[in-house]
Design a protein around this motif. Structure first.
Motif, short mmCIF file in Angstrom:
data_model
loop_
_atom_site.label_atom_id
_atom_site.label_comp_id
_atom_site.label_asym_id
_atom_site.label_seq_id
_atom_site.Cartn_x
_atom_site.Cartn_y
_atom_site.Cartn_z
N VAL A 1 61.50 5.78 13.10
CA VAL A 1 60.67 4.57 13.20
C VAL A 1 61.52 3.32 13.49
O VAL A 1 61.06 2.39 14.15
CB VAL A 1 59.77 4.41 11.94
N VAL B 1 60.03 1.14 16.80
CA VAL B 1 59.54 -0.24 16.87
C VAL B 1 60.18 -1.04 18.01
O VAL B 1 59.73 -2.14 18.32
CB VAL B 1 59.73 -1.03 15.54
N ILE C 1 59.24 -3.82 11.46
CA ILE C 1 59.24 -2.96 10.26
C ILE C 1 58.60 -3.72 9.09
O ILE C 1 57.94 -3.12 8.24
CB ILE C 1 60.70 -2.59 9.90
N PHE D 1 54.91 -3.27 8.37
CA PHE D 1 54.37 -1.99 7.91
C PHE D 1 53.82 -2.18 6.50
O PHE D 1 54.09 -3.18 5.83
CB PHE D 1 55.47 -0.91 7.91
N GLN D 2 53.06 -1.14 6.06
CA GLN D 2 52.51 -1.21 4.70
C GLN D 2 53.65 -1.26 3.68
O GLN D 2 54.71 -0.70 3.91
CB GLN D 2 51.67 0.04 4.42
N HIS E 1 55.67 1.90 2.84
CA HIS E 1 56.33 2.66 3.91
C HIS E 1 57.83 2.82 3.61
O HIS E 1 58.50 1.83 3.30
CB HIS E 1 56.12 1.95 5.25
N LYS F 1 60.16 0.56 5.59
CA LYS F 1 60.07 -0.85 5.19
C LYS F 1 60.78 -1.07 3.86
O LYS F 1 61.53 -2.03 3.70
CB LYS F 1 58.61 -1.28 5.08
#
Ligand SMILES: Nc1ncnc2c1ncn2[C@@H]1O[C@H](COP(=O)(O)OP(=O)(O)OP(=O)(O)O)[C@@H](O)[C@H]1O
Ligand SMILES: [Mg+2]
Length: 289
Positions: A249, A253, A263, A266-267, A270, A273
């Motif tokens: 990831v 991105v 990043i 993100f939630q 994650h 993150k």
């Protein structure tokens, strides 16, 4: 104003990725006014935030797009072609940073041809024409008033461009993959750091934040090389206690159509993150403590 540079003369170790993560952390989560500088003729960092264009004069290289503030009908802009890269510092022209989709993040992009020509300035002229120019620019009252922090991405080289970054920075970070060749690059960078430290006035030291393991995998090779660096009596103290894992990831991105693009969007839970928050907050606390 803190000036943070990611340096390693070995290619592909994560200088650009770490620069991007750090700049986004500082601007998005700390609300610090952040100026990104792309000092690499490859212009990868610039490409993260701007639609760079192919240079008609040198088709293998990139140039910045037309600046949003440029008005071809404005007489004040009559001697400007509408593009502004960080390489203008070598030509005595103004540098006009570009806004990006991130509120507190601006970038002064690279310009392949102009950066490459600074890299090849004659030895007798290099100190005046190249080495000092970035520090002069970053010391200017305009830049100091506009930004809290500067994040510089560098080329995989130990040449004049990297030297001028060393001269301008307050802090350097050496990202490295835990493999034989990239680790060799660490020694070269430590040597440059020591040289520059000796040349500096005591009141403005160049701080080595540390060696940042990147693309780390839980393999025997990576674990063994990390352990041997940590156990090395000369280097061990510089190895940071945080690291970036190999995570697809972080590369994904970078794609222009990635959604989200950062990043940090993100939630909360994650894994990438959380890791980025951990690494960047550690570095940020070291720098801003
Ligand atoms: N932690 C990571 N996990 C997965 N992929 C990564 C990670 N860090 C970097 N990459 C990918 O590895 C490649 C090299 O990284 P990057 O471009 O940041 O290195 P670099 O040191 O800036 O390279 P260069 O010396 O060419 O400028 C890129 O494709 C990037 O997306
Ligand atoms: Mg790079």
């Amino acid at each position: 104003m803190e000036i943070i540079a990611f340096v390693n003369n070995k290619g592909g170790v994560g200088k650009t990725t770490c620069s991007k993560l750090m700049a986004e952390y500082l601007s998005k989560t700390k609300n610090l006014k952040t100026l990104c500088i792309d000092f690499d003729p490859q212009c990868n960092f610039s490409h993260q935030y701007l639609q760079m264009e192919i240079d008609p004069a040198a088709p293998e290289g990139l140039i910045p797009p037309i600046h949003p503030d440029y008005d071809p009908h404005d007489p004040n802009d009559s001697d400007w072609d509408g593009r502004s890269s960080i390489a203008e510092i070598f030509y005595g022209q103004g540098v006009v940073p570009y806004p990006t989709y991130i509120q507190y993040l601006d970038i002064s992009p690279g310009h392949a041809e102009k950066l490459l020509s600074a890299e090849s300035v004659r030895r007798s002229e290099v100190v005046e024409k190249v080495h000092k120019q970035l520090a002069n620019f970053l010391n200017s009252p305009d830049v100091r008033a506009a930004y809290d922090v500067v994040v510089i991405d560098t080329a995989p080289s130990k040449g004049p461009l990297t030297i001028s970054v060393m001269k301008a920075s307050t802090h350097i970070i050496i990202p490295s993959v835990m493999e034989e060749q990239p680790v060799q690059g660490i020694y070269g960078m430590l040597q440059l750091w020591m040289q520059e430290s000796l040349a500096r006035e005591k009141s403005r030291p160049l701080q080595l934040v540390g060696i940042l393991p990147n693309m780390f995998k839980q393999t025997r090779l990576h674990r063994d090389i990390l352990t041997s660096l940590q156990d090395n009596s000369a280097i061990g103290k510089y190895v940071l206690p945080v690291k970036f894992s190999q995570r697809i990831v972080f590369a994904e991105v970078d794609a222009a159509d990635s959604n989200p693009r950062s990043i940090f969007d993100f939630q909360e839970q994650h894994v990438a993150k959380s890791e980025a928050m951990e690494v960047c907050s550690y570095i940020s606390e070291r720098i801003f403590a």
